[in-house]
Every structure is written in C-alpha cells, then in structure tokens.
Write a protein that holds these residues in place. Structure first.
Motif, PDB file in Angstrom:
ATOM      1  N   UNK A  30       0.818  -1.212   0.000  1.00  0.00           N
ATOM      2  CA  UNK A  30       0.000   0.000   0.000  1.00  0.00           C
ATOM      3  C   UNK A  30       0.849   1.258   0.000  1.00  0.00           C
ATOM      4  N   UNK A  31       1.969   1.231   0.721  1.00  0.00           N
ATOM      5  CA  UNK A  31       2.863   2.394   0.751  1.00  0.00           C
ATOM      6  C   UNK A  31       3.443   2.665  -0.638  1.00  0.00           C
ATOM      7  N   UNK A  32       3.927   1.615  -1.285  1.00  0.00           N
ATOM      8  CA  UNK A  32       4.486   1.777  -2.635  1.00  0.00           C
ATOM      9  C   UNK A  32       3.409   2.249  -3.600  1.00  0.00           C
ATOM     10  N   UNK A  33       2.207   1.706  -3.459  1.00  0.00           N
ATOM     11  CA  UNK A  33       1.090   2.109  -4.322  1.00  0.00           C
ATOM     12  C   UNK A  33       0.806   3.598  -4.193  1.00  0.00           C
ATOM     13  N   UNK A  34       0.750   4.102  -2.951  1.00  0.00           N
ATOM     14  CA  UNK A  34       0.467   5.518  -2.717  1.00  0.00           C
ATOM     15  C   UNK A  34       1.512   6.402  -3.403  1.00  0.00           C
ATOM     16  N   UNK A  35       2.777   6.054  -3.252  1.00  0.00           N
ATOM     17  CA  UNK A  35       3.846   6.855  -3.861  1.00  0.00           C
ATOM     18  C   UNK A  35       3.787   6.797  -5.385  1.00  0.00           C
ATOM     19  N   UNK A  36       3.510   5.628  -5.927  1.00  0.00           N
ATOM     20  CA  UNK A  36       3.414   5.500  -7.391  1.00  0.00           C
ATOM     21  C   UNK A  36       2.251   6.321  -7.934  1.00  0.00           C
ATOM     22  N   UNK A  37       1.106   6.239  -7.270  1.00  0.00           N
ATOM     23  CA  UNK A  37      -0.063   6.982  -7.737  1.00  0.00           C
ATOM     24  C   UNK A  37       0.157   8.485  -7.660  1.00  0.00           C
ATOM     25  N   UNK A  38       0.885   8.948  -6.653  1.00  0.00           N
ATOM     26  CA  UNK A  38       1.213  10.367  -6.552  1.00  0.00           C
ATOM     27  C   UNK A  38       2.010  10.841  -7.764  1.00  0.00           C
ATOM     28  N   UNK A  39       2.815   9.940  -8.327  1.00  0.00           N
ATOM     29  CA  UNK A  39       3.633  10.287  -9.476  1.00  0.00           C
ATOM     30  C   UNK A  39       2.917  10.041 -10.801  1.00  0.00           C
ATOM     31  N   UNK A  40       1.657   9.614 -10.731  1.00  0.00           N
ATOM     32  CA  UNK A  40       0.859   9.499 -11.938  1.00  0.00           C
ATOM     33  C   UNK A  40       0.882   8.149 -12.619  1.00  0.00           C
ATOM     34  N   UNK A  41       1.444   7.134 -11.941  1.00  0.00           N
ATOM     35  CA  UNK A  41       1.495   5.815 -12.557  1.00  0.00           C
ATOM     36  C   UNK A  41       0.175   5.060 -12.381  1.00  0.00           C
ATOM     37  N   UNK A  42      -0.123   4.200 -13.335  1.00  0.00           N
ATOM     38  CA  UNK A  42      -1.226   3.257 -13.218  1.00  0.00           C
ATOM     39  C   UNK A  42      -0.717   2.087 -12.379  1.00  0.00           C
ATOM     40  N   UNK A  43      -1.373   1.771 -11.250  1.00  0.00           N
ATOM     41  CA  UNK A  43      -0.859   0.776 -10.320  1.00  0.00           C
ATOM     42  C   UNK A  43      -1.746  -0.467 -10.284  1.00  0.00           C
ATOM     43  N   UNK A  44      -1.107  -1.612 -10.413  1.00  0.00           N
ATOM     44  CA  UNK A  44      -1.759  -2.914 -10.276  1.00  0.00           C
ATOM     45  C   UNK A  44      -1.141  -3.606  -9.070  1.00  0.00           C
TER      46      UNK A  44
END
Length: 231
Positions: free
Chosen positions: A21-35
């Motif tokens: 969840x932590x990695x997901x939050x950071x990725x989404x902040x940078x605009x990535x599509x997260x799976x």
C-alpha cells in the motif's frame, strides 16, 4: 508529477499489505497506473492479463517465489518488461543472483519510498522502448498494435475512435477544444470532418467504453471542449 511518464503501468507483487500500500500511494502520486498482487500466482496471472510496463517484485512470496516469477517472465513468457526486485535478501551473492535472473534493479528492505520512485523513473527511462502503451485505471492503448483494452478486454474501435482515444490519453486531464482535436488527428492533412462531427465520434467512443465500465473517462467541459479524466 512526472508527466512524461504518466500512463505507465506498474505491477506490485508483494505479500506485505503495508509495504504494498505504501508503494502504491507513492506511485499513484507520481501518476502511474498501479496494479497489485499479494502472491506469486496472482502476480503471474496479472502479468498475462495486463502486460505491465514494469514489475516491482518481492522475492519471498507465497505460492510462487519472486525468483520463479522472474525466471518465468524472461524464459517462458519471453518478455523484456523491466523488473525491480524488492527484497530483504541483501548479500552481494543474492543481488548478483537476482541480476542473473534478469532483474533491472535491486532494492533492499527496509527502503526509502522516495528512492524507490527515483529508481522506478530511471528504469522506465532506460527501458522506454519496452513499453509501447499507455494505461489509466484499466484502460489501455497499444499504438503499435492498434489495440485498445478495458480491464484486459479488447475494445472494438474504428480507426478514428482509436486515434481519438490515443490522443486523449496522451493529454490526460487537459481540456482540448474541438479545433485542437481536429488539428492533432489530421495535423497538416485536409480535415475530413467538421468540428461537430467530433461530438458524434466521441459519443460513440464513450458508449463503447461504458459498455465495460461505469467510469466516465472522457468528460465534456461546457463551452471549452473535452478532457480525459484520470481520477
């Protein structure tokens, strides 16, 4: 936000919910599509279904190990998709083994999420040619193949509808006028349709997308045009 990398899809295969969840939050902040996947078998299935641009892969996973997934990606799935290994295995011998399996980078736990984002960006820049697609919350276009997919299911689009969708996804969250849309699609060619005809094509595109998801990707901005909404 790293706008030039927006639309790149990243799959996190990690069984620790807090880390994932932590990695997901950071990725989404940078605009990535997260799976996401919490075990190796689910991760493997998601790779087959979504063909992500990058995999962040824990090595110590239930059901199927990270090493086995990495080997499968390179040898059986025959993919060059970049892989960042995320693991507590910190010895030089273990890192070398990971690179020999085909990893593009290796991050040792505990790690800095900010540093991981820098590594993700660096790997995606270095391997840009390996991901010829754009993805947003389940909607994907593959320009080279001329394919559009929603949650892994192929959309049957006309050539004009595909061009429209690709154009919108290249300009996420930007308001585009009908004139801008026409100029973008036809560039220096003679325009074969009027601005109002654009409305018809966009309606048809919306209808085809909405057959598969309730999300309203293409939004009308009254008096201004349209925009592709990512959230």
């Amino acid at each position: 936000m790293i706008t030039h990398l927006i639309g790149k899809s990243v799959l996190i295969i990690e069984d620790d919910d807090k880390i994932r969840n932590l990695v997901k939050i950071y990725l989404q902040k940078e605009g990535y599509e997260v799976l996401e996947a919490a075990n190796g078998n689910v991760g493997k299935k998601m790779i087959e279904q979504y063909d992500p641009c990058l995999v962040i892969l824990d090595l110590m996973l239930p059901e199927m190990s990270g090493e086995a997934i990495c080997h499968w990606i390179r040898e059986e799935y025959e993919s060059l998709m970049p892989i960042i290994m995320l693991t507590a295995k910190a010895s030089e011998k273990q890192r070398i083994a990971g690179f020999k399996l085909g990893a593009d980078d290796y991050v040792v736990k505990p790690f800095s999420p900010a540093e991981l984002m820098v590594r993700v960006e660096a790997v995606l820049r270095r391997t840009a040619s390996r991901c010829g697609k754009l993805s947003f919350t389940g909607l994907t276009v593959k320009p080279v193949k001329g394919e559009a997919l929603i949650n892994g299911k192929k959309l049957e689009l006309t050539n004009f509808e595909f061009k429209l969708l690709h154009m919108f996804m290249q300009h996420p969250d930007q308001i585009l006028s009908r004139e801008q849309i026409l100029n973008y699609i036809y560039e220096h060619q003679e325009k074969a349709v009027t601005e109002r005809t654009i409305d018809v094509h966009i309606k048809n595109l919306r209808d085809k997308i909405k057959e598969n998801t309730p999300k309203d990707y293409i939004q009308t901005v009254r008096g201004m045009g349209y925009k592709f909404a990512t959230s």
